[in-house]
Each structure stands twice: as structure tokens, then as C-alpha cells.
Scaffold this active site. Structure first.
Site, PDB file in Angstrom:
ATOM      1  N   LEU A 138     -59.220  54.731  32.303  1.00 14.07           N
ATOM      2  CA  LEU A 138     -58.929  54.747  30.872  1.00 14.07           C
ATOM      3  C   LEU A 138     -58.269  53.432  30.489  1.00 14.07           C
ATOM      4  O   LEU A 138     -57.549  52.830  31.291  1.00 14.07           O
ATOM      5  CB  LEU A 138     -57.982  55.899  30.518  1.00 14.07           C
ATOM      6  CG  LEU A 138     -58.482  57.331  30.735  1.00 14.07           C
ATOM      7  CD1 LEU A 138     -57.346  58.317  30.442  1.00 14.07           C
ATOM      8  CD2 LEU A 138     -59.692  57.636  29.875  1.00 14.07           C
ATOM      9  N   ASP A 139     -58.488  53.006  29.231  1.00 15.52           N
ATOM     10  CA  ASP A 139     -57.809  51.820  28.724  1.00 15.52           C
ATOM     11  C   ASP A 139     -56.295  52.034  28.750  1.00 15.52           C
ATOM     12  O   ASP A 139     -55.817  53.167  28.741  1.00 15.52           O
ATOM     13  CB  ASP A 139     -58.227  51.534  27.276  1.00 15.52           C
ATOM     14  CG  ASP A 139     -59.655  51.031  27.168  1.00 15.52           C
ATOM     15  OD1 ASP A 139     -60.215  50.628  28.198  1.00 15.52           O
ATOM     16  OD2 ASP A 139     -60.196  51.056  26.044  1.00 15.52           O
ATOM     17  N   GLN A 140     -55.567  50.941  28.723  1.00 10.27           N
ATOM     18  CA  GLN A 140     -54.101  51.015  28.750  1.00 10.27           C
ATOM     19  C   GLN A 140     -53.554  51.888  27.621  1.00 10.27           C
ATOM     20  O   GLN A 140     -52.681  52.731  27.840  1.00 10.27           O
ATOM     21  CB  GLN A 140     -53.499  49.619  28.657  1.00 10.27           C
ATOM     22  CG  GLN A 140     -51.965  49.608  28.642  1.00 10.27           C
ATOM     23  CD  GLN A 140     -51.385  48.199  28.604  1.00 10.27           C
ATOM     24  OE1 GLN A 140     -52.116  47.218  28.595  1.00 10.27           O
ATOM     25  NE2 GLN A 140     -50.069  48.102  28.584  1.00 10.27           N
ATOM     26  N   THR A 142     -55.158  54.146  25.789  1.00  8.50           N
ATOM     27  CA  THR A 142     -55.749  55.484  25.703  1.00  8.50           C
ATOM     28  C   THR A 142     -54.976  56.454  26.588  1.00  8.50           C
ATOM     29  O   THR A 142     -54.746  56.189  27.762  1.00  8.50           O
ATOM     30  CB  THR A 142     -57.234  55.453  26.130  1.00  8.50           C
ATOM     31  OG1 THR A 142     -57.944  54.528  25.310  1.00  8.50           O
ATOM     32  CG2 THR A 142     -57.861  56.829  25.992  1.00  8.50           C
TER      33      THR A 142
END
Length: 314
Positions: A138-140, A142
Site C-alpha cells: 500500500l502507498d504510504q 493509504t
């Protein structure tokens, strides 16, 4: 202490009588070619009734075919006492509800304060030895559910389910405005923005990308909407890029936010992209059980949702 994890075994049936061990490993245990090449070279990697054998050995009804994986650790990850929310754990898997702002894995120039640092510390405190294998990432910014496989076999099987499209991945987003259609599919190839390489854009020359969305609720004055999203592919920033492409970027997403006049103040309410991985489901690689995990909206998104429900514009 054993240098191997507990074996993963299969009981040969009458239908498999006379098969080679290799065939049992491939068809019944689903061992990949890459993993098989690795385990067959280890002392207890491939066993027939507890005895090491060549993968060309023949099996008979009632035999036990087993694989054993050597224990591993993430020696390049510094253990740190970073708290994280455990949703589920067994000998094969760790499911975490990741907080926003936390990077999943150390990167160049960012070697500490990641989820990986916290998980490695947690395992160390338990006296356990695993290598950190997140899937999917996951993105930072998110938040939400992420699976961490405890060995290469588990990681391989979840990754294969991802590729096959059988993993349930549901995201919840709060976006600017209210989409015209209550649900739909965004089919837009994605590639790097030639003018800003860290950004992605929808372009005919890009890689295929598919996102399905469903409007859960439109807020008063159509200042925003809660949207449920499912990914058909896994391109970088896919949800953020696709929702921007149809004129409804994620609230708080500074990289992709379009001009929205007075509603720009909503960015300050959350301080990050309003995106949460709310559901994650897949088949357990060892038991075959269908697992489904859910994570409620985190506090910052819930507060934003309430303000939108109240029709507040800033």
C-alpha cells in the site's frame, strides 16, 4: 532449534499412485518451479515419508510427500518497537491494518520507521524468525489491510491468486463531487507523466489499467462522495489516477487534486489522500479456507465523512 519451518505435507491418494514426487509437488502442493529449484538442494527440502528423496522418485498410495523451508530473516531491516494493528495471525500469515503515514518497506533514504521495522521487532520479541514479505503493498498515505506472508511458499500462493484476480481487494475513498453514474468501470491505460515522472497519467500509450467503482453515498450539495473501488489491475497510484481522470480526485490527494475552489479547504481536514483498503480476501494457501478481512474507516476518514455528511464546505 530446527533450522526449518514445520513441513507442508500431502497424502498421496490412489489416483496419484505411481506419480513422480515432482508431479505431486507441482499439481497438489502447487510448488512453483523457482521454489522447487531452491528446496530440492536443501537437506530436508523434499521428503517422502520423512526421508529425503530426489524429485524423480515415485510415490504410492498412502505416502506422505512433504516440503520443508529453511528459516529466513530480514537481516537488512532494523527491528524497531513501532506499534501496528494485528487483524489476524497464524503460522503462515500476518494480516495488519496499516495506519496512514507509515511506509510498508524500507526504501533508499528511508530505512527506519516503516511497518517492516515494527513487524521484524514484533517477531524478534516472540522469538520467531521470518522474512518480511508483504502482499499486496500500500502507498504510504493509504491506510488499511495488508497481508504479510511468513515464508516463500505462502507468498507465492497469495501472489498467484493476485495475478489470477481471485483476491478480493476493496477500497473505500472519499472523493470531490459526486460521480454522474452510480457505478462504472474506468478502463484507462496508465504510464508516467513525461513532465513529472513521479506522477502517473491516463494515456493511450500506457499500460492497461482497470478500476471498478460504486458510489455508496453522495453528500449534501454534492460536495463529495463515498466510493467503493475494486482493482482489475495493480498499477502505481491506479485509484488516484483513475478517479482524477473522471473528474473526482480523492480528497486530500495533493499530487492529483484538481482545482475545486472553496472545497480545496477539505484537504486540511484530513492531511492525506482519503483512501482506505477496507476489505481483503483470499484462499488460505495451507487450509484452502476462504478468508475475508474487513477494516472500518480510520478516525481521520470517519471525521471527514461526518463533516461531509453535515454539508460543511470549509
Amino acid at each position: 532449534m530446527s533450522s526449518y519451518y514445520d513441513p507442508i505435507s500431502y497424502l498421496v491418494t490412489e489416483d496419484e499412485n505411481g506419480w513422480q514426487v515432482k508431479k505431486v509437488l507441482q499439481r497438489k502442493l502447487g510448488v512453483s518451479r523457482k521454489l522447487m529449484s531452491r528446496i530440492k538442494l536443501t537437506e530436508r527440502g523434499v521428503l517422502l515419508n520423512g526421508t529425503r528423496v530426489y524429485i524423480s522418485a515415485l510415490v504410492k498410495t498412502g505416502d506422505w510427500v512433504s516440503i520443508s523451508l529453511e528459516k529466513e530473516s530480514s537481516e537488512d531491516i532494523l527491528p524497531q518497537p513501532i506499534p501496528f494493528d494485528i487483524v489476524y495471525e497464524d503460522d503462515a500469515l500476518l494480516i495488519v491494518n496499516k495506519a496512514s503515514g507509515i511506509i510498508v518497506h524500507p526504501t533508499h533514504g528511508h530505512y527506519t520507521d516503516t511497518l517492516a521495522n515494527g513487524v521484524v521487532y514484533y517477531w524478534q520479541e516472540q522469538g520467531k524468525q521470518y522474512r518480511f514479505r508483504p502482499v499486496p503493498r500500500l502507498d504510504q498515505e493509504t491506510s488499511g489491510l495488508i497481508a504479510i506472508a511468513k515464508n516463500a511458499y505462502i507468498h507465492q500462493h497469495i501472489s498467484e491468486q493476485l495475478i489470477a484476480g481471485t483476491v478480493t481487494k476493496k477500497y473505500t475513498a472519499l472523493v470531490y463531487g459526486c460521480p454522474e453514474h452510480p457505478e462504472g468501470t474506468i478502463d484507462g491505460p496508465i504510464d508516467r507523466d513525461p513532465e513529472q515522472p513521479h506522477r502517473r497519467i491516463v494515456t493511450p500509450e500506457g499500460y492497461p489499467a482497470l478500476t471498478s467503482y460504486k458510489v455508496i453515498h453522495c453528500y449534501p450539495g454534492e460536495i463529495g462522495a463515498q466510493v467503493e473501488l475494486r482493482l482489475g489491475t495493480g498499477r502505481t497510484h491506479q485509484i488516484r489516477v483513475h478517479m482524477t481522470s473522471i473528474g473526482h480526485p480523492l480528497i486530500g490527494d495533493k499530487m492529483y487534486t484538481l482545482e475545486h475552489g472553496e472545497t480545496d479547504s477539505m484537504e486540511e481536514w484530513i492531511g492525506r489522500q482519503a483512501l482506505h483498503a477496507s476489505e481483503l480476501g483470499f484462499r488460505h494457501p495451507l487450509t484452502g479456507e476462504e478468508l475475508l478481512f474487513k477494516a472500518p474507516l480510520p478516525a481521520d476518514m470517519e471525521l471527514l465523512r461526518q463533516r461531509l455528511e453535515g454539508g460543511t464546505k470549509g
